[in-house]
Design a protein around this motif. Structure first.
Motif, PDB file in Angstrom:
ATOM      1  N   GLU A 250       0.566  -1.031  -0.230  1.00 14.76           N
ATOM      2  CA  GLU A 250      -0.064   0.124  -0.016  1.00 14.76           C
ATOM      3  C   GLU A 250       0.826   1.605  -0.213  1.00 14.76           C
ATOM      4  N   GLU A 251       1.869   1.257   0.862  1.00 22.74           N
ATOM      5  CA  GLU A 251       2.722   2.209   0.887  1.00 22.74           C
ATOM      6  C   GLU A 251       3.595   2.230  -0.387  1.00 22.74           C
ATOM      7  N   TRP A 252       3.813   1.341  -1.281  1.00 22.81           N
ATOM      8  CA  TRP A 252       4.398   1.603  -2.431  1.00 22.81           C
ATOM      9  C   TRP A 252       3.554   2.283  -3.599  1.00 22.81           C
ATOM     10  N   ALA A 253       2.266   1.707  -3.423  1.00 19.40           N
ATOM     11  CA  ALA A 253       1.515   2.091  -4.187  1.00 19.40           C
ATOM     12  C   ALA A 253       1.054   3.920  -4.718  1.00 19.40           C
ATOM     13  N   GLU A 254       1.312   4.485  -3.001  1.00 20.21           N
ATOM     14  CA  GLU A 254       1.273   5.765  -3.282  1.00 20.21           C
ATOM     15  C   GLU A 254       2.929   6.520  -3.575  1.00 20.21           C
ATOM     16  N   LEU A 255       3.677   5.764  -3.267  1.00 17.35           N
ATOM     17  CA  LEU A 255       5.350   5.818  -3.150  1.00 17.35           C
ATOM     18  C   LEU A 255       5.049   5.898  -4.937  1.00 17.35           C
ATOM     19  N   GLU A 256       4.591   4.916  -5.452  1.00 19.22           N
ATOM     20  CA  GLU A 256       4.252   4.930  -7.377  1.00 19.22           C
ATOM     21  C   GLU A 256       3.535   6.068  -8.480  1.00 19.22           C
ATOM     22  N   ARG A 257       2.507   6.491  -7.473  1.00 21.89           N
ATOM     23  CA  ARG A 257       2.325   7.768  -8.141  1.00 21.89           C
ATOM     24  C   ARG A 257       2.744   8.757  -8.510  1.00 21.89           C
ATOM     25  N   GLY A 258       3.137   8.944  -7.127  1.00 25.84           N
ATOM     26  CA  GLY A 258       4.475  10.296  -7.386  1.00 25.84           C
ATOM     27  C   GLY A 258       5.909  10.119  -7.959  1.00 25.84           C
ATOM     28  N   LEU A 259       5.882   8.838  -8.319  1.00 26.34           N
ATOM     29  CA  LEU A 259       7.424   8.711  -8.999  1.00 26.34           C
ATOM     30  C   LEU A 259       6.443   9.000 -10.740  1.00 26.34           C
ATOM     31  N   ILE A 260       5.727   8.244 -10.822  1.00 25.21           N
ATOM     32  CA  ILE A 260       5.255   9.018 -12.037  1.00 25.21           C
ATOM     33  C   ILE A 260       4.777  10.004 -12.253  1.00 25.21           C
ATOM     34  N   GLN A 261       4.320  10.403 -11.445  1.00 25.72           N
ATOM     35  CA  GLN A 261       3.763  12.612 -11.684  1.00 25.72           C
ATOM     36  C   GLN A 261       5.511  12.858 -11.916  1.00 25.72           C
ATOM     37  N   ARG A 262       6.306  12.151 -11.255  1.00 28.17           N
ATOM     38  CA  ARG A 262       7.334  13.130 -11.467  1.00 28.17           C
ATOM     39  C   ARG A 262       7.999  13.370 -12.650  1.00 28.17           C
ATOM     40  N   ALA A 263       7.826  11.603 -13.554  1.00 25.60           N
ATOM     41  CA  ALA A 263       8.403  11.387 -15.023  1.00 25.60           C
ATOM     42  C   ALA A 263       7.349  12.437 -15.369  1.00 25.60           C
ATOM     43  N   GLU A 264       6.741  12.677 -15.562  1.00 23.92           N
ATOM     44  CA  GLU A 264       5.832  13.111 -16.455  1.00 23.92           C
ATOM     45  C   GLU A 264       6.173  14.627 -16.642  1.00 23.92           C
ATOM     46  N   LEU A 265       6.480  15.006 -15.530  1.00 18.37           N
ATOM     47  CA  LEU A 265       6.373  16.441 -15.337  1.00 18.37           C
ATOM     48  C   LEU A 265       8.328  16.982 -16.135  1.00 18.37           C
ATOM     49  N   LEU A 266       8.789  16.269 -15.583  1.00 14.53           N
ATOM     50  CA  LEU A 266      10.338  15.786 -15.989  1.00 14.53           C
ATOM     51  C   LEU A 266       9.744  16.212 -17.582  1.00 14.53           C
ATOM     52  N   ASN A 267       9.392  14.719 -17.890  1.00 17.37           N
ATOM     53  CA  ASN A 267       9.642  14.573 -19.458  1.00 17.37           C
ATOM     54  C   ASN A 267       9.020  16.433 -20.569  1.00 17.37           C
ATOM     55  N   SER A 268       8.220  16.269 -19.186  1.00 14.85           N
ATOM     56  CA  SER A 268       7.184  18.052 -20.695  1.00 14.85           C
ATOM     57  C   SER A 268       8.561  19.117 -20.437  1.00 14.85           C
ATOM     58  N   VAL A 269       9.086  19.398 -19.524  1.00 14.07           N
ATOM     59  CA  VAL A 269       9.893  20.000 -19.217  1.00 14.07           C
ATOM     60  C   VAL A 269      10.780  19.677 -19.998  1.00 14.07           C
ATOM     61  N   LEU A 270      11.814  18.694 -20.258  1.00 11.72           N
ATOM     62  CA  LEU A 270      12.358  18.351 -21.455  1.00 11.72           C
ATOM     63  C   LEU A 270      12.064  18.694 -23.141  1.00 11.72           C
ATOM     64  N   LEU A 271      10.411  18.352 -22.966  1.00 14.81           N
ATOM     65  CA  LEU A 271      10.136  18.520 -24.669  1.00 14.81           C
ATOM     66  C   LEU A 271      10.059  20.034 -24.255  1.00 14.81           C
ATOM     67  N   ASP A 272       9.749  21.255 -23.463  1.00 17.41           N
ATOM     68  CA  ASP A 272       9.825  22.589 -24.251  1.00 17.41           C
ATOM     69  C   ASP A 272      11.058  22.603 -24.233  1.00 17.41           C
ATOM     70  N   LEU A 273      12.140  22.856 -23.248  1.00 22.94           N
ATOM     71  CA  LEU A 273      13.244  23.358 -23.415  1.00 22.94           C
ATOM     72  C   LEU A 273      14.101  23.324 -24.415  1.00 22.94           C
ATOM     73  N   TYR A 274      13.736  21.768 -25.037  1.00 25.63           N
ATOM     74  CA  TYR A 274      14.484  21.626 -26.564  1.00 25.63           C
ATOM     75  C   TYR A 274      13.028  21.755 -27.725  1.00 25.63           C
ATOM     76  N   GLY A 275      12.141  22.528 -27.414  1.00 25.92           N
ATOM     77  CA  GLY A 275      10.701  22.668 -28.461  1.00 25.92           C
ATOM     78  C   GLY A 275      10.830  24.067 -28.475  1.00 25.92           C
ATOM     79  N   PRO A 276       9.823  24.497 -28.379  1.00 29.24           N
ATOM     80  CA  PRO A 276       9.474  26.074 -28.081  1.00 29.24           C
ATOM     81  C   PRO A 276       9.740  27.305 -26.944  1.00 29.24           C
ATOM     82  N   ARG A 277      10.120  25.890 -25.808  1.00 23.95           N
ATOM     83  CA  ARG A 277      11.020  27.120 -25.011  1.00 23.95           C
ATOM     84  C   ARG A 277      10.491  28.308 -24.401  1.00 23.95           C
ATOM     85  N   LYS A 278       8.868  27.745 -24.423  1.00 22.45           N
ATOM     86  CA  LYS A 278       7.362  28.699 -23.815  1.00 22.45           C
ATOM     87  C   LYS A 278       8.090  28.852 -22.001  1.00 22.45           C
TER      88      LYS A 278
END
Length: 867
Positions: free
Chosen positions: A98-126
């Motif tokens: 149960e503890e891991w499931a909560e941690l996993e949600r946070g890790l997935i969100q962080r990966a999505e966030l950093l992926n979006s940051v990377l797309l922007d920095l090498y793309g439109p740089r908004k």
């Protein structure tokens, strides 16, 4: 392994009774009131039931498995070099599902966030134009690669494989202490940790209902196929490594084998017509995707770091053209900027419209005036980290703990922050949480860090259940790192129900039609395999000759006459001199007196690793060549390589002082070398790579035999001594039993030549080596547009013809003066020169591969090259 030697220290008290976590930090096994956390109870009870003997037996087995599997992690400056074994803790880390499931949600969100940051920095740089990120943070950082700006990323997933370093604060909340977006290492070690622990404690592992790991690696394979530009279904993926000198090279080879990828180095690859190609033997083959373990700035010396020898010129252009996918995307190192963490909460709100689920270390980037003011006012409580800067070329300072700075260092640091504030980041100092470690027969708390891993899927990210745990050896260390000598720890995420056993092949993959791939043997790999064969045979030949020489010398004490056996010993020393590259001082003047005490020279050749041509240098060269193609050798073969390493350590670490003592080491060493040859013969697929290993072995054996015969038989010595020489040669070539059964007229040179030169059925004969070489050369790849017969084919044909036409009776006869066998000397010299020429021909044809446009055989003709 560190926890298996002092089991006797355990007494009748419970294992956990002496376990006392440090106050003020979270402990994984004990609560603040001293109670055992419930999910640890079953593990501790099981260890009690095992008892002292059971624990010792299992951890001795774990130590053996780590050693036999060749699991290593190379620390810079460690005297064991590439052979430093991976350290694995006896106890797993346990996490509730149960503890891991909560941690996993946070890790997935962080990966999505950093992926979006990377797309922007090498793309439109908004993010920069809208003021969410300051340009100085990004543009001044060495990890931001301007040549990669504007490159379209397959599937909008530049962050394919992501690692997160975690620990707990004093309240038990998980905190992110670092992001690994460049080449996150450790997943292979996590997998190997699981393999070892589940094998030594199968019942405990099964009954604990531990989440399995194979599904994560299936997701990784699917991601690499999905993101590759080739849509024909026959995607070729390579894992790119810096090479054997890298600290985590074992993991690179291990993952390449586990995932079924080709392990490559930059020198194996070439960019032609906007695509990446693998230089195989005689042709180039297309690579669609690269899972890299080389830092992005080193991947292309043409557009990135020009001094790099690890990359491939033109790789950036191949990605830009849409013909290659690299994971992680080139330029993803910008996400490892320590100052970026100060902006992630705002970035999460801006990009995802959510609050950051997973807390992280409080971070201040000194490029912001308010942050700089806070840092200078609270320096004593903070950790100062460098933020790499491309412009000034200065060497970045190491991580500094404010509380440890003296007045002078503190003043210099504050001055540097004031002069170039954007180069510095400060973070709060958090005492790592502790986890139980089995050490010196006791369970003790040690600082602990968990590295989790995430991989991109079509919709979101998949997280490896658990990850790589690392614990420090000392209780008071502020940092936990494998490079600082930390210990690996398997992490078990406990499910509420039994987990189904999984393999890397899912149902769909197991039922899919097989795809036959072309050769993945690069010129570099073939070259190393060729020299593995040569070094293994050279070492075996040396050991056999040294054994016979040592036995011959020690047996002289039983001879009736003082000078009896001197001629034989002189001939053997001459042969040893030839095979040791002329590095054996030969007797001069009074030969009997000079030959009376060869023991120091023989022992030096057996034990001195600094002596050119000596046995230890040959064994060391074999080991290094084997490491270079670690992924090509089976587990059983690698166990034998480890045995050979062990013999080398015994020879050089505790050198024998007498020849009899040396024989006790040489006897098992020759057995290991024969086992190595047998395993490569029987366990290795007879593909192109095997052909070169076998060719190296046959060439070396043939050359050594010709040298041995020339050194011992050309000079004619009295008949009794010559009989001893013939018998010694038969001992070296392991042909004595056959000789005695076949020839009844005693030891004769003519009969010896018949058996060890022309008998093509004797695997130790010269004829056998040349026949095998002819078959091997015939099966090697050919250039369809080249000549009918290659130089290697012509050379081996000439060798075989001359051998079969040789008249042995004439070769065995002395010349007119009766002092030498001149015809035999010329015959053997010609054979040595012919085999040396054959080696050169193979090198020129296969190991110095030149690119020609007509060699680029593209086996997947669907779609244009340029995209």
């Amino acid at each position: 392994m560190h926890a298996t030697s002092n089991i006797a220290q355990l007494d009748d008290a419970r294992l956990e009774d002496a376990y006392a976590p440090a106050p003020g930090c979270w402990d994984e096994m004990r609560a603040a009131d001293g109670a055992l956390r419930p999910h640890w109870q079953y593990l501790i009870d099981s260890l009690r039931q095992l008892g002292r003997g059971g624990i010792e037996t299992r951890w001795r087995e774990a130590h053996r498995l780590v050693r036999d599997n060749g699991v290593t992690y190379n620390l810079h400056g460690d005297p064991r070099g590439m052979s430093r074994p991976w350290e694995l803790d006896a106890l797993p880390l346990l996490l509730r599902g149960e503890e891991w499931a909560e941690l996993e949600r946070g890790l997935i969100q962080r990966a999505e966030l950093l992926n979006s940051v990377l797309l922007d920095l090498y793309g439109p740089r908004k993010l920069i134009t809208q003021g969410v990120l300051p340009p100085e943070l990004v543009d001044g950082y060495s990890g931001y690669l301007l040549p990669c700006h504007g490159i379209e990323v397959a599937g909008n997933r530049p962050l394919v494989f992501y690692g997160t370093d975690l620990t707990r604060d004093a309240d038990g909340h998980w905190r992110v202490i670092g992001d690994r977006a460049q080449t996150p290492s450790g997943s292979g070690y996590a997998l190997e940790n699981r393999m070892v622990l589940s094998r030594v404690m199968p019942s405990l592992f099964r009954d604990s209902h531990v989440h399995r790991l194979a599904g994560f690696f299936r997701s990784l394979r699917r991601a690499m196929i999905r993101l590759a530009p080739n849509d024909s279904g026959q995607v070729r993926v390579a894992l790119m490594t810096p090479g054997p000198s890298n600290a985590a090279y074992f993991e690179h080879a291990y993952l390449a084998n586990y995932l079924g990828y080709t392990l490559v180095q930059g020198a194996d690859l070439s960019v032609r017509d906007g695509a990446l190609w693998l230089r195989t033997l005689g042709r180039l083959e297309r690579i669609d995707a690269v899972l890299r373990r080389v830092d992005d700035c080193y991947c292309d010396p043409l557009e990135l770091r020009e001094e790099s020898l690890l990359g491939v010129p033109g790789m950036v252009q191949a990605v830009r053209a849409g013909n290659l996918t690299v994971a992680n995307a080139l330029g993803s190192g910008v996400l490892e900027h320590p100052g970026l963490m100060a902006f992630l909460p705002a970035l999460c709100e801006h990009l995802l419209g959510e609050e950051l689920l997973l807390p992280q270390l409080h971070t201040w980037w000194c490029g912001r005036p308010a942050d700089r003011a806070f840092v200078t006012a609270n320096l004593e409580t903070l950790v100062i980290k460098p933020a790499g800067n491309r412009a000034n070329g200065k060497r970045e300072p190491r991580v500094l703990f404010g509380r440890e700075l003296d007045a002078d260092t503190r003043a210099r640091l504050l001055a540097a922050i004031a002069a170039e504030p954007y180069r510095f980041v400060a973070q709060e100092e958090v005492k790592p949480s502790t986890a139980p470690v089995y050490m010196d027969g006791r369970i003790e708390p040690r600082p602990f860090v968990l590295r989790s891993f995430s991989v991109a899927e079509e919709d979101g990210y998949a997280v490896l259940p658990g990850g790589l745990g690392r614990v420090a050896l000392a209780q008071d260390t502020p940092m936990v790192s494998s490079q600082l000598g930390g210990i690996g720890k398997d992490t078990w995420v406990l499910a509420t129900e039994p987990e189904r056993e999984e393999t890397l092949l899912g149902l769909h993959e197991a039922t899919s039609p097989a795809v036959v791939r072309e050769s993945d043997v690069s010129s570099r790999v073939a070259d190393n395999l060729f020299w593995i064969g040569r070094y293994a045979e050279r070492a075996e030949g040396l050991v056999r000759l040294m054994r016979v020489t040592a036995i011959n010398f020690t047996a002289r004490s039983s001879f009736a006459a003082e000078d009896e056996g001197i001629g034989c010993l002189g001939s053997l020393l001459e042969a040893l001199n030839e095979q040791c590259q002329g590095n054996v001082p030969l007797p001069t003047g009074d030969a009997p007196a000079a030959l009376a005490a060869p023991t120091p020279e023989l022992l030096s050749l057996i034990t001195d690793i600094d002596r050119v041509g000596a046995l230890p240098q040959t064994l060391q060269a074999l080991d290094q060549a084997a490491w270079s193609v670690r992924e090509r050798l089976s587990s059983d073969t690698w166990r034998v390589v480890n045995d050979i390493e062990g013999h080398l350590r015994r020879l050089t670490g505790q050198p024998p002082r007498t020849l009899n003592a040396a024989l006790y080491v040489l006897d098992p060493l020759v057995t290991s070398l024969v086992a190595f040859s047998a395993l490569t013969q029987e366990n290795m697929t007879h593909n192109e790579g095997w052909h070169f290993l076998e060719a190296g072995r046959r060439l070396e054996r043939g050359m050594n035999l010709a040298t041995l015969l020339r050194s011992t038989l050309v000079s004619v010595i009295p008949a009794p001594e010559e009989s001893l020489v013939v018998e010694a040669i038969l001992g070296v070539t392991d042909s004595l039993i056959t000789y005695r059964r076949r020839y009844q007229a005693g030891t004769r040179v003519g009969a010896l030549l018949d058996l060890v030169v022309q008998d093509e059925a004797n695997p130790r004969s010269l004829g056998y080596q040349i026949v095998q070489l002819a078959a091997l050369v015939e099966d090697m790849p050919k250039d369809p547009m080249g000549p009918t017969r290659t130089a290697a084919q012509k050379g081996v044909l000439r060798l075989l013809t001359d051998l079969r036409l040789a008249e042995l009776d004439k070769l065995a006869q002395p010349d007119a003066e009766g002092a030498k066998r001149a015809a035999l000397a010329q015959f053997l010299t010609d054979r040595e020169a012919g085999m040396a020429a054959l080696s050169d021909a193979l090198t020129a044809q296969y190991f110095r591969h030149e690119e020609h446009p007509h060699h680029m055989i593209e086996h997947r003709l669907s779609g244009p090259i340029e995209r």
